[in-house]
Design an enzyme around this catalytic site. Sequence first.
Site, PDB file in Angstrom:
ATOM      1  N   LYS A   1       0.865  -1.183   0.000  1.00 52.88           N
ATOM      2  CA  LYS A   1       0.000   0.000   0.000  1.00 52.88           C
ATOM      3  C   LYS A   1       0.902   1.233   0.000  1.00 52.88           C
ATOM      4  CE  LYS A   1      -3.834   2.409   1.980  1.00 52.88           C
ATOM      5  NZ  LYS A   1      -4.135   2.926   0.643  1.00 52.88           N
ATOM      6  N   SER A   2       0.522   2.249  -0.727  1.00 53.84           N
ATOM      7  CA  SER A   2       1.394   3.417  -0.895  1.00 53.84           C
ATOM      8  C   SER A   2       1.788   4.044   0.438  1.00 53.84           C
ATOM      9  CB  SER A   2       0.682   4.472  -1.746  1.00 53.84           C
ATOM     10  OG  SER A   2       0.369   3.951  -3.005  1.00 53.84           O
TER      11      SER A   2
ATOM     12  N   ASN B   1     -13.669   4.429  -4.179  1.00 51.47           N
ATOM     13  CA  ASN B   1     -12.956   4.559  -2.902  1.00 51.47           C
ATOM     14  C   ASN B   1     -12.297   5.908  -2.772  1.00 51.47           C
ATOM     15  OD1 ASN B   1      -9.800   4.473  -2.311  1.00 51.47           O
ATOM     16  ND2 ASN B   1     -10.119   3.530  -4.331  1.00 51.47           N
TER      17      ASN B   1
ATOM     18  N   GLY C   1      -7.740   7.868   0.670  1.00 46.85           N
ATOM     19  CA  GLY C   1      -6.935   9.062   0.968  1.00 46.85           C
ATOM     20  C   GLY C   1      -5.559   8.756   1.503  1.00 46.85           C
TER      21      GLY C   1
ATOM     22  N   CYS D   1      -3.384   9.418  -8.119  1.00 48.37           N
ATOM     23  CA  CYS D   1      -4.575   9.274  -7.274  1.00 48.37           C
ATOM     24  C   CYS D   1      -5.555  10.424  -7.561  1.00 48.37           C
ATOM     25  CB  CYS D   1      -4.179   9.300  -5.805  1.00 48.37           C
ATOM     26  SG  CYS D   1      -5.594   9.173  -4.706  1.00 48.37           S
TER      27      CYS D   1
ATOM     28  N   GLY E   1      -6.717  -2.651 -13.730  1.00 48.49           N
ATOM     29  CA  GLY E   1      -8.030  -2.024 -13.886  1.00 48.49           C
ATOM     30  C   GLY E   1      -9.086  -3.049 -14.240  1.00 48.49           C
ATOM     31  N   GLY E   2      -9.765  -3.553 -13.227  1.00 55.22           N
ATOM     32  CA  GLY E   2     -10.908  -4.432 -13.461  1.00 55.22           C
ATOM     33  C   GLY E   2     -10.583  -5.865 -13.824  1.00 55.22           C
TER      34      GLY E   2
ATOM     35  N   GLY F   1      -6.804  -5.738  -7.973  1.00 56.94           N
ATOM     36  CA  GLY F   1      -7.189  -5.087  -6.722  1.00 56.94           C
ATOM     37  C   GLY F   1      -8.622  -5.417  -6.375  1.00 56.94           C
TER      38      GLY F   1
HETATM   39  C1  LIG Z   1      -9.627   0.364  -1.673  1.00 59.59           C
HETATM   40  C2  LIG Z   1      -8.574   0.775  -2.672  1.00 59.59           C
HETATM   41  C3  LIG Z   1      -7.410   1.390  -2.219  1.00 59.59           C
HETATM   42  C4  LIG Z   1      -6.413   1.768  -3.139  1.00 59.59           C
HETATM   43  N1  LIG Z   1      -5.261   2.355  -2.687  1.00 59.59           N
HETATM   44  C5  LIG Z   1      -4.246   2.631  -3.552  1.00 59.59           C
HETATM   45  C6  LIG Z   1      -2.993   3.117  -3.092  1.00 59.59           C
HETATM   46  O1  LIG Z   1      -2.753   3.294  -1.898  1.00 59.59           O
HETATM   47  N2  LIG Z   1      -2.035   3.374  -4.023  1.00 59.59           N
HETATM   48  C7  LIG Z   1      -2.217   3.180  -5.369  1.00 59.59           C
HETATM   49  O2  LIG Z   1      -1.314   3.410  -6.159  1.00 59.59           O
HETATM   50  N3  LIG Z   1      -3.414   2.699  -5.820  1.00 59.59           N
HETATM   51  C8  LIG Z   1      -4.405   2.422  -4.958  1.00 59.59           C
HETATM   52  N4  LIG Z   1      -5.597   1.902  -5.425  1.00 59.59           N
HETATM   53  C9  LIG Z   1      -5.760   1.699  -6.891  1.00 59.59           C
HETATM   54  C10 LIG Z   1      -5.432   0.260  -7.305  1.00 59.59           C
HETATM   55  O3  LIG Z   1      -4.090  -0.068  -7.056  1.00 59.59           O
HETATM   56  C11 LIG Z   1      -5.732   0.039  -8.796  1.00 59.59           C
HETATM   57  O4  LIG Z   1      -4.866   0.848  -9.577  1.00 59.59           O
HETATM   58  C12 LIG Z   1      -7.177   0.361  -9.183  1.00 59.59           C
HETATM   59  O5  LIG Z   1      -8.061   0.006  -8.148  1.00 59.59           O
HETATM   60  C13 LIG Z   1      -7.595  -0.356 -10.466  1.00 59.59           C
HETATM   61  O6  LIG Z   1      -7.468  -1.758 -10.348  1.00 59.59           O
HETATM   62  P1  LIG Z   1      -8.666  -2.729  -9.896  1.00 59.59           P
HETATM   63  O7  LIG Z   1      -9.843  -2.409 -10.759  1.00 59.59           O
HETATM   64  O8  LIG Z   1      -8.118  -4.112 -10.100  1.00 59.59           O
HETATM   65  O9  LIG Z   1      -8.938  -2.430  -8.455  1.00 59.59           O
HETATM   66  C14 LIG Z   1      -6.605   1.533  -4.532  1.00 59.59           C
HETATM   67  C15 LIG Z   1      -7.791   0.918  -4.969  1.00 59.59           C
HETATM   68  C16 LIG Z   1      -8.765   0.544  -4.060  1.00 59.59           C
HETATM   69  C17 LIG Z   1     -10.014  -0.127  -4.576  1.00 59.59           C
END
Ligand SMILES: Cc1cc2nc3c(=O)[nH]c(=O)nc-3n(C[C@H](O)[C@H](O)[C@H](O)COP(=O)(O)O)c2cc1C
Length: 303
Positions: free
Chosen positions: A44-45, A68, A71, A127, A242-243, A264
């Site tokens: 997590k970042s 989401n 933050g 973000c 992404g998805g 994710g």
């Molecule tokens: C609950 C949640 C928290 C996330 N937190 C971060 C984060 O801290 N840093 C980051 O680079 N991306 C964060 N993301 C983005 C994901 O890494 C990813 O790029 C994005 O959700 C698209 O992929 P997915 O559709 O498989 O979730 C977060 C996504 C979700 C759903």
Amino acid sequence: MDISARIGTLTLANPTILASGILGVSRASLKHVFDNGAGACVIKSISLEERVGHHAPNMITYEGGMLNAVGYSNPGVEEARAEFKDLKNVGGPVFASIIGQNADEFSAMAEALLPGDFSAVEAVLSCPHTPGYGTMAGQGTPKSTEEITKAIRAKTTLPLFIKISPDSQPIGEVAKAAEAAGADGIVAVNTMGPGMIIDIQTGQPILHFKVGGVSGTALRPIAVRCIYDIRKSVKIPIIGVGGVTTGRDAVEMIMAGATAVGIGTGIYYRGIGIFKKVCDEMEQWMKKNKVKNLGEIWGCAHE
Ligand SMILES: Cc1cc2nc3c(=O)[nH]c(=O)nc-3n(C[C@H](O)[C@H](O)[C@H](O)COP(=O)(O)O)c2cc1C
């Protein structure tokens, strides 16, 4: 069937990667994800100082995926260094995910990472829901991407990946700026938007921050198009995110030009077993279509 993936100098047993922000908050959680079949993990970042993040409710699912506005809640770099001190036997390559409010903060973050722990660095410029960071701070432009990438490059020899926004226009120019400034790869994409969901009983937005980044199924065709456009613009590897929920989705991203795929939101739908399920489904598809390795289909949508 060979589903191993090479991303620059890194070799992954399979192309599935835990995306940043979901589960990667401790060494134990990373081990759990590797034990369940991921080829690599992104933590997590983390920021220089601790961040509380946005108040709850900060996440909501809907029929298209998820919204989401976490933050960037995180314990700060000092605590993260202690938590992720020994990653050697965790199960595979781990990417540090770093954020900053400007090039100087990104540079300090890169310097603060202990050598030997992480296999790569992912810098997040994308973000859409945190004031001071990502697209809310204007980090999604080619100029800003170049400046931040250069600053990090000067401070680390680890493979450097730049995570960009699906809202960047034109996205190929942003990826080109990262490549020219020394990035080893692109992570495409972060959440899109921001979007909003209103509770029609109260008449108010559901998320406390009102808006949030859109992830999951609704994002997938946008992510595929972004990967396709980026592939046309740069030579460095792309991690598609992404998805991705099924093996079919992973194959699609590889056809667009990704060498690996982040997962994710899919974890909320298919559980921690999703990494193994996606790999099994890819292998079944490969068998049926007489594809022996992922190189055979990589970028084929461009031919
Ligand atoms: C609950 C949640 C928290 C996330 N937190 C971060 C984060 O801290 N840093 C980051 O680079 N991306 C964060 N993301 C983005 C994901 O890494 C990813 O790029 C994005 O959700 C698209 O992929 P997915 O559709 O498989 O979730 C977060 C996504 C979700 C759903």
